[in-house]
Design a protein around this motif. Structure first.
Motif, short mmCIF file in Angstrom:
data_model
loop_
_atom_site.label_atom_id
_atom_site.label_comp_id
_atom_site.label_asym_id
_atom_site.label_seq_id
_atom_site.Cartn_x
_atom_site.Cartn_y
_atom_site.Cartn_z
N ALA A 30 68.13 54.19 -2.50
CA ALA A 30 68.04 53.44 -3.62
C ALA A 30 67.43 52.10 -3.76
N THR A 36 69.27 54.70 -8.42
CA THR A 36 68.17 55.90 -8.67
C THR A 36 67.00 55.88 -7.58
N GLN A 83 70.88 59.90 -9.09
CA GLN A 83 71.46 58.91 -9.46
C GLN A 83 72.82 58.66 -8.90
#
Length: 299
Positions: A30, A36, A83
């Motif tokens: 991420a 995400t 996520q």
């Protein structure tokens, strides 16, 4: 930001084994505080160093736990987007921070030690307002250790690990309560033979999304999709269906009052080829000849 997300997984995630490695892989890739990123099965296999079946099972369990969410499914060669919802905006504690901030002791807790000079020696004095015990005598020390609240010097002002929820960790699972607007959806899935699904890990804001999906798609379409997913894999939590429900196309609009949909016109049968036409003509001739012969014999 990646280090913060990984710190959350290390210190607050309840996942174990390969499921925990899946969360760490997403946190490691991420790029920012939104936690995400896009990841496909091939990349998960490389990071976990595990076969495809093991990776797929671990990802499914991470999604069922609620600590991993599929924001967008895979489309063609484009990998799915994942996520870590509970690690969004999480910031790891500063190095050396082990408890609440502390400042200098107030005046009432000072020991009152004063040494004018080396020749006079030590003259330990404690203000009378802080002395709570009996005098220790001429040979004893009058320095008093600062005390805590009424529970005693060992009173703990910060919650223990077993008595509180760690910062950034998911809230405890609420009782399995299904809103009235979703009762028909859940009952349809249960009556299809999947009555062991758990719905308690769905957050209130996600129930609002499901409410909107029921209005736009219909409870029957959502239930049919969930049943198809349960037939393909083992699912424990109803929250697993939410990404797929979001991707369903909207239901067709009903017929307006007084307006009927036109029937679908089926294409006409294709014309026969010359060879087929000759075969059909020969077959018809033989049929007529057979009928004439049969009629002559009857006479």
């Amino acid at each position: 930001m990646t280090i913060d997300a990984m710190h959350w997984v290390w210190t607050h995630s309840r996942a174990r084994g390969n499921v925990r490695l899946v969360l760490l892989a997403v946190a490691d890739k991420a790029p920012d505080a939104t936690t995400t990123t896009r990841m496909g099965t091939t990349e998960f296999r490389a990071r976990l160093n595990a076969p495809k079946s093991t990776v797929v099972t671990a990802v499914d369990k991470a999604l069922e736990s609620g600590e991993l969410v599929m924001v967008a499914p895979a489309v063609g060669s484009r990998a799915a987007t994942y996520q870590l919802p509970y690690a969004v905006g999480y910031t790891r504690p500063a190095p050396g921070a082990t408890g609440p901030e502390s400042g200098p002791l107030s005046q009432s807790y000072r020991s009152g030690i004063q040494t004018p000079n080396a020749e006079q020696g030590s003259e330990n004095r404690t203000p009378s307002e802080t002395a709570t015990g009996p005098d220790s005598g001429p040979g004893g020390s009058e320095n008093e250790t600062p005390r805590g609240p009424d529970s005693g010097p060992l009173h703990q002002t910060t919650p223990t690990r077993s008595g509180s929820q760690p910062e950034g960790a998911p809230a405890p699972a609420a009782p399995t309560t299904v809103p009235d607007f979703a009762r028909s959806l859940v009952d349809t899935i249960s009556l299809a033979g999947y009555d062991t699904l758990r719905w308690g890990n769905i957050r209130p804001d996600e129930w609002l999304i499901i409410h909107a999906l029921i209005k736009s798609h219909g409870a029957d379409r959502l239930a049919r999709y969930a049943i198809e997913q349960c037939q393909q894999r083992q699912i424990s939590y109803g929250r697993y269906f939410l990404p797929g429900w979001r991707d369903l196309p909207p239901a067709p609009a009903p017929d307006p009052d007084g307006v009927h949909r036109l029937p679908v016109l089926r294409p006409a049968a294709p014309a026969p080829t010359p060879q087929a036409a000759r075969r059909n003509a020969a077959r018809d001739y033989l049929d007529r000849l057979s009928e004439q012969l049969a009629a002559g014999e009857s006479q």
